[in-house]
Design an enzyme around this catalytic site. Structure first.
Site, PDB file in Angstrom:
ATOM      1  N   LYS A 182       0.840  -1.200   0.000  1.00 55.42           N
ATOM      2  CA  LYS A 182       0.000   0.000   0.000  1.00 55.42           C
ATOM      3  C   LYS A 182       0.879   1.257   0.000  1.00 55.42           C
ATOM      4  CE  LYS A 182      -3.808  -2.540   1.891  1.00 55.42           C
ATOM      5  NZ  LYS A 182      -4.436  -3.167   3.048  1.00 55.42           N
ATOM      6  N   GLN A 190      -5.009  -1.892   9.165  1.00 59.98           N
ATOM      7  CA  GLN A 190      -4.837  -3.235   8.599  1.00 59.98           C
ATOM      8  C   GLN A 190      -5.451  -4.279   9.541  1.00 59.98           C
ATOM      9  OE1 GLN A 190      -3.353  -3.822   5.473  1.00 59.98           O
ATOM     10  NE2 GLN A 190      -4.246  -5.831   5.824  1.00 59.98           N
ATOM     11  N   ASP A 223     -11.474   2.103   3.408  1.00 60.05           N
ATOM     12  CA  ASP A 223     -11.733   0.659   3.323  1.00 60.05           C
ATOM     13  C   ASP A 223     -13.229   0.400   3.096  1.00 60.05           C
ATOM     14  OD1 ASP A 223      -9.905  -1.370   3.271  1.00 60.05           O
ATOM     15  OD2 ASP A 223      -9.608  -1.480   5.436  1.00 60.05           O
TER      16      ASP A 223
END
Ligand code: NAP
Length: 283
Positions: free
Chosen positions: A53, A97, A120
């Site tokens: 990322k 994460q 997300d």
């Protein structure tokens, strides 16, 4: 193999080139999209995802910051960091994460992210907006599936889509996005009887199960589009999807490979969401 390959890597590269152009345009108005990624603990797979990322941010000209926290970090400390990032102007997207260490409640963490920075797409308000069809930051893997379909000329409109899997991160949201794109959607799961029979009725099959090669060639209607979200590690170390590719690719009209299908789209859609969040600020 008779099916056409849906080349996720190629499509993902196209979208990244489009994002790069947008970033260049935004720069002239003094805005650089920014992503903050938080990793708690040392899970090896998560470390790879986080590195990828950060690399994508660098390649596309985004500002990025990675917060690597020890596995002992308390929930209060994590929430405090999220609060700071929520208020930080250079950060347009925040990604924590997953999975988190057991002592941290995932829901409390997701709920703490400002909705407009929820790149997300897991915040309940983002999910709610997606369900009612309002503007929202969409979850990355499901949004990537829709892009793959559209960019290969396989519009879901009027098609029967069968989704195998109903998780909150893939199966459920991809079903809702297919519905939003005017497909007729059947959602299957571990209690669905006659799965093969249901799957054979589909114009579009999306497999998001986590069971290697579950979907066989005779589960596929000739000419159907097969999207394999699954990523499974076989005992020999190779990756494989939830679809038996060798069999299904002889029957399907279109099919995604694993790796190189849905996988490359996920981070690209994260970048697209971060750009969208930054554009929201530019208004
Ligand atoms: P998950 O949370 O474990 O959900 C799996 C779903 O499949 C559940 O709804 C489960 O049903 C259903 N299921 C399990 N066994 C089944 C069976 N034998 N027949 C029918 N349905 C069955 O998994 P996930 O997070 O959605 O991930 C699914 C796969 O996608 C995994 O391989 C994962 O690694 C992969 N993935 C890939 C990406 C990417 O970027 N490419 C992103 C996310 C996930 P119940 O609800 O009834 O238990």
């Amino acid at each position: 193999m008779s099916a056409k390959l849906i080349e996720g890597k190629k499509i993902s590269d196209q979208i990244r080139a489009e994002i790069k152009d947008e970033v260049a345009k935004l720069k002239s108005s003094g805005i650089q999209p920014g992503l903050a990624v938080i990793l708690v603990g040392e899970d090896p797979a998560s470390q790879v995802y986080v590195r990828n990322k950060a690399k994508a941010c660098e390649d596309l000209g985004f500002y990025s910051e990675v917060h690597r926290l020890s596995a002992e970090t308390s929930q209060a400390e994590l929430l405090e960091l999220i609060g700071r990032l929520n208020a930080q102007d250079s950060v347009h997207g925040i990604l924590v994460q997953l999975p988190l260490p057991k002592h941290i409640e995932e829901k409390a963490v997701i709920d703490a992210i400002a909705v407009e920075k929820d790149v997300d797409g897991f915040h309940p308000v983002s999910v709610g907006n997606m369900v009612i069809g309002d503007d929202a930051l969409l979850p990355c893997t499901p949004a990537g599936v829709i892009e793959l379909l559209k960019r290969t000329g396989n519009s879901p409109a009027g098609k029967h889509a069968v989704v195998i899997g109903r998780s909150n991160i893939v199966g459920k949201p991809v079903s809702l996005l297919l519905l939003r794109e005017h497909a007729t959607v059947t959602i299957c799961h571990s209690r669905t009887p006659n799965l093969a029979e249901v799957s054979r009725q589909a114009d579009i099959v999306v497999a998001a199960v986590g069971v290697p090669k579950l979907v066989k060639g005779d589960w596929i209607k000739p000419g159907a589009v097969v999207i394999d979200v699954g990523v499974n590690r076989l005992p020999d170390g190779k990756l494989c999807g939830d679809v038996d590719f060798a069999e299904a690719s002889e029957v399907a009209g279109w099919i995604t490979p694993v790796p190189g299908g849905v996988g490359p789209m996920t981070i690209t859609m994260l970048m697209k969401n971060t750009l969208k969040a930054a554009l929201g600020k530019a208004k």
